[in-house]
Scaffold this motif. Structure first.
Motif, PDB file in Angstrom:
ATOM      1  N   ILE A 173      11.227   5.221 -32.203  1.00  0.00           N
ATOM      2  CA  ILE A 173      12.069   6.355 -31.441  1.00  0.00           C
ATOM      3  C   ILE A 173      11.585   6.162 -29.792  1.00  0.00           C
ATOM      4  N   ASP A 174      10.115   6.100 -29.621  1.00  0.00           N
ATOM      5  CA  ASP A 174       9.896   6.095 -28.154  1.00  0.00           C
ATOM      6  C   ASP A 174      10.076   4.724 -27.632  1.00  0.00           C
ATOM      7  N   ILE A 175      10.356   3.498 -28.252  1.00  0.00           N
ATOM      8  CA  ILE A 175      10.493   2.367 -27.559  1.00  0.00           C
ATOM      9  C   ILE A 175      12.007   2.479 -27.361  1.00  0.00           C
ATOM     10  N   ILE A 176      12.902   2.725 -28.263  1.00  0.00           N
ATOM     11  CA  ILE A 176      14.439   2.752 -27.865  1.00  0.00           C
ATOM     12  C   ILE A 176      14.735   3.784 -26.728  1.00  0.00           C
ATOM     13  N   ILE A 177      13.839   4.804 -26.568  1.00  0.00           N
ATOM     14  CA  ILE A 177      14.134   5.729 -25.441  1.00  0.00           C
ATOM     15  C   ILE A 177      13.733   4.961 -24.295  1.00  0.00           C
ATOM     16  N   ARG A 178      12.600   4.496 -24.188  1.00  0.00           N
ATOM     17  CA  ARG A 178      12.343   3.833 -22.905  1.00  0.00           C
ATOM     18  C   ARG A 178      13.374   2.543 -22.778  1.00  0.00           C
ATOM     19  N   LYS A 179      13.787   1.870 -23.836  1.00  0.00           N
ATOM     20  CA  LYS A 179      14.762   0.522 -23.403  1.00  0.00           C
ATOM     21  C   LYS A 179      16.154   1.247 -23.048  1.00  0.00           C
ATOM     22  N   SER A 180      16.699   2.338 -23.702  1.00  0.00           N
ATOM     23  CA  SER A 180      17.716   2.692 -23.217  1.00  0.00           C
ATOM     24  C   SER A 180      17.801   3.355 -21.727  1.00  0.00           C
ATOM     25  N   ALA A 181      16.710   3.849 -21.161  1.00  0.00           N
ATOM     26  CA  ALA A 181      16.730   4.459 -20.022  1.00  0.00           C
ATOM     27  C   ALA A 181      16.650   3.640 -18.929  1.00  0.00           C
ATOM     28  N   SER A 182      16.188   2.224 -19.254  1.00  0.00           N
ATOM     29  CA  SER A 182      15.771   1.331 -18.283  1.00  0.00           C
ATOM     30  C   SER A 182      17.153   0.157 -18.433  1.00  0.00           C
ATOM     31  N   GLY A 183      17.759   0.740 -19.444  1.00  0.00           N
ATOM     32  CA  GLY A 183      19.440  -0.074 -19.460  1.00  0.00           C
ATOM     33  C   GLY A 183      18.768  -1.780 -20.146  1.00  0.00           C
ATOM     34  N   GLU A 184      17.738  -1.890 -20.719  1.00  0.00           N
ATOM     35  CA  GLU A 184      17.588  -3.206 -21.073  1.00  0.00           C
ATOM     36  C   GLU A 184      18.362  -3.840 -22.228  1.00  0.00           C
ATOM     37  N   ASP A 185      18.558  -2.902 -23.192  1.00  0.00           N
ATOM     38  CA  ASP A 185      19.297  -3.274 -24.281  1.00  0.00           C
ATOM     39  C   ASP A 185      20.509  -2.226 -24.772  1.00  0.00           C
ATOM     40  N   ALA A 186      21.690  -2.646 -24.583  1.00  0.00           N
ATOM     41  CA  ALA A 186      22.777  -1.978 -24.836  1.00  0.00           C
ATOM     42  C   ALA A 186      22.972  -1.534 -26.316  1.00  0.00           C
ATOM     43  N   SER A 187      22.319  -2.256 -27.065  1.00  0.00           N
ATOM     44  CA  SER A 187      22.401  -1.971 -28.669  1.00  0.00           C
ATOM     45  C   SER A 187      22.039  -0.715 -29.126  1.00  0.00           C
ATOM     46  N   TRP A 188      21.213   0.034 -28.213  1.00  0.00           N
ATOM     47  CA  TRP A 188      20.733   1.295 -28.694  1.00  0.00           C
ATOM     48  C   TRP A 188      21.765   2.455 -28.369  1.00  0.00           C
ATOM     49  N   LYS A 189      23.124   2.043 -28.553  1.00  0.00           N
ATOM     50  CA  LYS A 189      24.140   2.852 -28.623  1.00  0.00           C
ATOM     51  C   LYS A 189      24.618   3.038 -30.039  1.00  0.00           C
ATOM     52  N   GLN A 190      24.260   2.630 -30.773  1.00  0.00           N
ATOM     53  CA  GLN A 190      24.952   2.394 -32.164  1.00  0.00           C
ATOM     54  C   GLN A 190      23.920   3.145 -33.143  1.00  0.00           C
ATOM     55  N   ASP A 191      23.766   2.522 -34.274  1.00  0.00           N
ATOM     56  CA  ASP A 191      22.841   3.208 -35.349  1.00  0.00           C
ATOM     57  C   ASP A 191      22.054   2.052 -36.065  1.00  0.00           C
ATOM     58  N   ILE A 192      21.487   1.160 -35.083  1.00  0.00           N
ATOM     59  CA  ILE A 192      20.670   0.124 -35.630  1.00  0.00           C
ATOM     60  C   ILE A 192      19.291   0.660 -36.182  1.00  0.00           C
ATOM     61  N   LEU A 193      18.767   1.406 -35.209  1.00  0.00           N
ATOM     62  CA  LEU A 193      17.361   1.835 -35.743  1.00  0.00           C
ATOM     63  C   LEU A 193      17.461   2.998 -36.777  1.00  0.00           C
ATOM     64  N   ALA A 194      18.552   3.820 -36.853  1.00  0.00           N
ATOM     65  CA  ALA A 194      18.541   5.116 -37.768  1.00  0.00           C
ATOM     66  C   ALA A 194      18.880   4.624 -39.175  1.00  0.00           C
ATOM     67  N   LYS A 195      19.733   3.561 -39.315  1.00  0.00           N
ATOM     68  CA  LYS A 195      20.094   3.087 -40.580  1.00  0.00           C
ATOM     69  C   LYS A 195      19.145   2.237 -41.051  1.00  0.00           C
ATOM     70  N   SER A 196      18.081   1.704 -40.293  1.00  0.00           N
ATOM     71  CA  SER A 196      17.110   0.853 -40.838  1.00  0.00           C
ATOM     72  C   SER A 196      15.886   1.696 -41.448  1.00  0.00           C
ATOM     73  N   LEU A 197      15.671   2.923 -40.822  1.00  0.00           N
ATOM     74  CA  LEU A 197      14.545   3.844 -41.185  1.00  0.00           C
ATOM     75  C   LEU A 197      14.750   5.065 -41.876  1.00  0.00           C
ATOM     76  N   PHE A 198      16.313   5.401 -41.867  1.00  0.00           N
ATOM     77  CA  PHE A 198      16.829   6.707 -42.287  1.00  0.00           C
ATOM     78  C   PHE A 198      18.122   6.472 -43.436  1.00  0.00           C
ATOM     79  N   THR A 199      18.135   7.356 -44.318  1.00  0.00           N
ATOM     80  CA  THR A 199      19.378   7.341 -45.076  1.00  0.00           C
ATOM     81  C   THR A 199      20.542   7.722 -44.604  1.00  0.00           C
ATOM     82  N   VAL A 200      21.366   7.141 -43.887  1.00  0.00           N
ATOM     83  CA  VAL A 200      22.173   7.937 -43.130  1.00  0.00           C
ATOM     84  C   VAL A 200      23.605   7.900 -43.767  1.00  0.00           C
ATOM     85  N   ASP A 201      23.479   7.157 -45.073  1.00  0.00           N
ATOM     86  CA  ASP A 201      24.771   7.036 -45.889  1.00  0.00           C
ATOM     87  C   ASP A 201      25.336   8.522 -46.478  1.00  0.00           C
ATOM     88  N   ARG A 202      24.105   9.510 -46.294  1.00  0.00           N
ATOM     89  CA  ARG A 202      24.636  10.741 -46.985  1.00  0.00           C
ATOM     90  C   ARG A 202      23.695  11.779 -46.293  1.00  0.00           C
TER      91      ARG A 202
END
Length: 860
Positions: free
Chosen positions: A113-142
């Motif tokens: 989570i700390d990594i994607i916060i840094r990446k998002s703040a610096s605009g390095e990766d626009a993919s952190w506007k979706q749910d890529i990390l969350a659905k990989s680590l958490f049960t977001v289906d329910r």
């Protein structure tokens, strides 16, 4: 290549700790091709041993866990070492396997989570506007049961929170709670209950994340998947029960537990020896005599925690020489965690890290520190360094002595002293070229270019020095300061940038402009300037600093404004561009008020609807529309709004924050770039507002004698311009005046509310000896103008000697005697413009002797 034949350093992964080892650990080298039995035996015992020691309750286990992860990950990423690395092990004499695995998994998740916060703040990766990390680590289906039971809280969540969980994690709308191992959404009150719990993590088993080729993490980028790997916690012998349970259920003592750990390590060593023997037999059967097809496997890191559980007699009976040999043969890096009794044992560790708890008795405040008391085979920073536990693990804050330290500085002295002062070194050439062209293009800093331009650069510098020296001599002898010179100095010190005024015509030949470009002293500067704005309270210091900040915004330079114990809402309203009023009068049509007669009609209609819950007719101008639907392209929306995108606040709350921690935070802010839509830019300016607050609200900063010295060094090393606002009676004023490149002193006239006296006590671009210029500025609120592209001075400039001539001229030109309409309009315009009168003075004694007492000025 030998197993440890590695030119790269191995980072520990602990924030700040690598800086103490100068970018990481250096593993020992050896050559495995040496066939002598003696060398083979020695080569097998080349592992590094690190000892962590200190009293209980200072998070030694946390640090060891982070180091295990960081060292193992680094070794896996180095081609020269990864093929020899097997699996890391973590043994604990007082914690269960489930506890260790849960703690390690919490660390991994918060790290992602700390990594994607840094990446998002610096605009390095626009993919952190979706749910890529969350659905990989958490049960977001329910949702969780708590979320279903507290469905009324869902109204506070964004509608797209399921599809954009990563975005809201980066914005801290949703956060990870390591107590519940789940995601929670932010509330408007503090607390640690479960009514805002959203999604649990997918599994509590670490194998779920790294197993099956990390298929469950396939949506994550490779550098994030590399954080997950197999770690053996409390590994036991095959077919044998182990101590991995609570002590109340098993009768194993700490000494028996440690013996089982040692048996396990010896068993692993025996298995490796058998594999090695089989591989060597296969090599002998080969007829062609090719290079070996086997590679001895080493654990990247082994941690043994819990020596504090052993009784003193048990600890003294341990055979540490044998333990060391086993660890050096098995692991590239081993970490042993002891209590304060480690001083009484004979453990021959290569690196010893002492950890302690210290208290400030006067402030009733405690903190943790560590130091590297022993370091073999590699240099390390001396002294005690503070550390704290954050959500993403332990952070070490290197002391300001590490910031001020210059490695190999003494060895360079002989080279510098045997060169003349005009001889520009290659190091200085690179720094000055990068500083000059950092916003334009990559400069040519090759050594060949340095050699080709060296003689010309020296002569250019020498010519500029003597030309400016001649101009300074003319000003002193004639006692005249050219108007353009005084104006450019004032603009350069207040708004930044080099001086643009040409040299006096008496200082160069007529063909100089054709043959050579006149130089600028800023070309040879190695760092950006440090400017101090010093004055009594309410003396327009912030007004002048804001002008420089908005000019930097016009040039698309990011400014970090550090607020010491200031409310951001209050400060935000004060950040209004000083050139705001220089636009055309009707550029804000939405702020025009309607006629009083129309307002009276609305009041009457509103009064007739008192019974309704809300007034039908709002009490605001009818032409005040929402900017999002407004079709009028006003300057406020089209131009002014862009300037604020380059201004950022860093609010430092009052309390016992140390200088080490503050500088670590500042370095992080400087290193993480800002994303402007296309380019990434780092902070180029830092403004410190109200330095005097340190005297009252920050006791640890006040007691740190090298606070300002380290701050100036930090900004110079990172090519950051520094502007500091400070009251004249503050405790750090003298130190600030001594360290700053530019010192601007301000005194406000108590009779005229819109006038100040500004003293330029020191200016970095000066070559003339001890030149102090005094500026009397009237109508200062109109001093700056904004033309849309830049902010400049907008004032009538006169030398003080011209004032007498002006009075005589005004007396002779009485009203009605030759005045035209144009002259009258011109005089009326000048009344609303800023007026600057300047003169050269020889001493600042009167300014520094003048004190202020409850708003009244008195001379002492």
């Amino acid at each position: 290549m030998g197993v440890f034949d590695n030119a790269k350093k191995v980072p520990t992964g602990v924030c700040g700790l690598d800086s103490l080892f100068y970018d990481g650990l250096q593993l020992q080298n050896f050559n495995e091709k040496d066939s002598s039995s003696e060398n083979k035996s020695r080569n097998k015992e080349k592992g590094l041993i690190i000892m962590l020691k200190g009293v209980r309750g200072i998070n030694k286990m946390h640090l060891a866990m982070q180091m295990l992860h960081g060292i193992s990950r680094s070794i896996y990423s180095i081609p020269g070492l990864s093929k020899y690395a097997s699996v890391p092990y973590f043994f604990s004499l007082n914690k269960t396997k489930e506890d260790l695995s849960d703690f390690f998994l919490d660390y991994l998740i918060t790290r992602q989570i700390d990594i994607i916060i840094r990446k998002s703040a610096s605009g390095e990766d626009a993919s952190w506007k979706q749910d890529i990390l969350a659905k990989s680590l958490f049960t977001v289906d329910r949702c969780s049961e708590q979320c279903v039971q507290n469905a009324n809280h869902s109204v506070y969540l964004p509608k797209d929170y399921r599809n954009c969980l990563d975005k809201y994690l980066c914005d801290r709308i949703i956060y990870y709670n390591n107590r519940t191992n789940a995601l929670h959404f932010l509330r408007d009150y503090e607390g640690d209950d479960d009514d805002n719990l959203l999604f649990h993590r997918r599994s509590d088993d670490l194998t779920y994340y790294w197993g099956k080729g990390k298929d469950n993490l396939r949506f994550l980028p490779q550098y994030m998947r590399d954080d997950f790997f197999d770690v053996r916690f409390n590994e036991r012998l095959s077919g044998e029960d182990f101590f991995d349970c609570d002590n109340t259920m098993y009768s194993y003592s700490a000494g028996q537990k440690f013996q089982k750990v040692l048996d396990c390590l010896e068993n692993i060593e025996m298995e490796n020896a058998e594999k090695q023997e089989v591989a060597e037999d296969n090599d002998r059967d080969k007829q062609n005599g090719c290079s070996r097809s086997w590679a001895r496997q080493y654990s990247p890191c082994i941690v043994i925690d819990g020596f504090a559980q052993l009784h003193t007699d048990e600890l003294e009976r341990l055979s540490f020489p044998h333990i060391e040999k086993v660890l050096r043969r098995l692991s590239m890096v081993s970490i042993l965690v002891f209590d304060e009794r480690a001083n009484n044992i004979t453990c021959n560790a290569d690196i010893v890290i002492d950890m302690r708890k210290k208290e400030y008795a006067d402030e009733d405040y405690a903190f943790h520190e560590l130091q590297i008391s022993k370091s073999v085979f590699q240099p390390a920073a001396f002294g005690w360094h503070k550390y704290k536990i954050r959500n993403c693990g332990i952070e070490v804050y290197p002391s300001i002595h590490r910031l001020l330290q210059r490695r190999n500085y003494m060895s360079k002295i002989l080279t510098h002293t045997h060169a003349n002062i005009l001889d520009e070194s290659y190091e200085r050439f690179m720094r000055t070229e990068r500083l000059q062209y950092h916003n334009i293009a990559d400069p040519n800093i090759s050594y060949d270019n340095y050699q080709a331009e060296k003689s010309d650069r020296e002569m250019d510098l020498l010519k500029e020095m003597y030309r400016k020296g001649k101009e300074a001599r003319l000003r002193l002898t004639k006692k005249i300061i050219p108007k353009h010179y005084a104006t450019d100095i004032l603009e350069a010190v207040l708004l930044g940038g080099p001086m643009k005024s040409p040299l006096d015509e008496n200082c160069y030949h007529t063909d100089d402009r054709k043959m050579h470009a006149l130089g600028s002293s800023s070309r040879w500067r190695e760092y950006k300037s440090v400017t101090a704005l010093i004055g009594n309270p309410n003396s327009f210091k912030r007004f002048l600093a804001i002008a420089r900040t908005f000019r930097a915004s016009k040039h698309k330079e990011h400014t970090l404004v550090i607020l010491f114990d200031k409310e951001e809402d209050e400060m935000r309203r004060q950040f209004i561009c000083p050139g705001f009023n220089t636009y055309e009068a009707d550029f804000l049509p939405c702020l025009e008020l309607m006629d009083l007669s129309e307002q009276d009609k609305l009041d009457e209609l509103n009064s007739n609807n008192k019974d309704k819950r809300e007034n039908v007719y709002p009490k605001y101008p009818i032409n005040n529309r929402r900017c999002s639907t407004c079709s009028y392209k006003c300057k406020l929306k089209e131009c002014c709004l862009r300037c604020y995108k380059y201004i950022h606040f860093l609010n430092v709350r009052m309390g016992c924050i140390s200088a080490d921690e503050l500088y670590s935070v500042l370095k992080q802010q400087i290193n993480v770039p800002y994303f402007d839509g296309i380019n990434q830019k780092k902070v180029s300016r830092i403004v410190i507002d109200d330095l005097q607050k340190i005297d009252y609200s920050f006791p640890l900063l006040k007691d740190e004698h090298l606070f300002l010295t380290a701050l100036v060094t930090l900004c110079r090393e990172n090519d950051v311009e520094l502007q500091i606002l400070c009251d004249k009676k503050a405790g750090l004023t003298k130190e600030l005046c001594s360290l700053a490149d530019n010192v601007v002193c301000i005194n406000r006239d108590k009779a005229d509310t819109n006038s100040i006296v500004l003293y330029l006590e020191r200016f970095a671009e000066h070559i003339s000896p001890s030149e102090i210029i005094q500026y009397n500025i009237d109508n200062i609120s109109e001093l700056f103008k904004c033309d849309g592209a830049d902010i400049r001075l907008d004032a009538i400039v006169r030398e003080e000697k011209d004032e007498i001539k002006e009075i005589e001229t005004n007396i002779s030109n009485t009203p009605g005697q030759g005045d035209t309409k144009a002259d009258s309009m011109s005089n009326e315009t000048e009344c609303f413009k800023a007026c600057i009168k300047f003169k050269c003075i020889g001493s600042m004694k009167d300014y520094w002797r003048m004190k202020i007492d409850i708003g009244n000025t008195r001379q002492v």
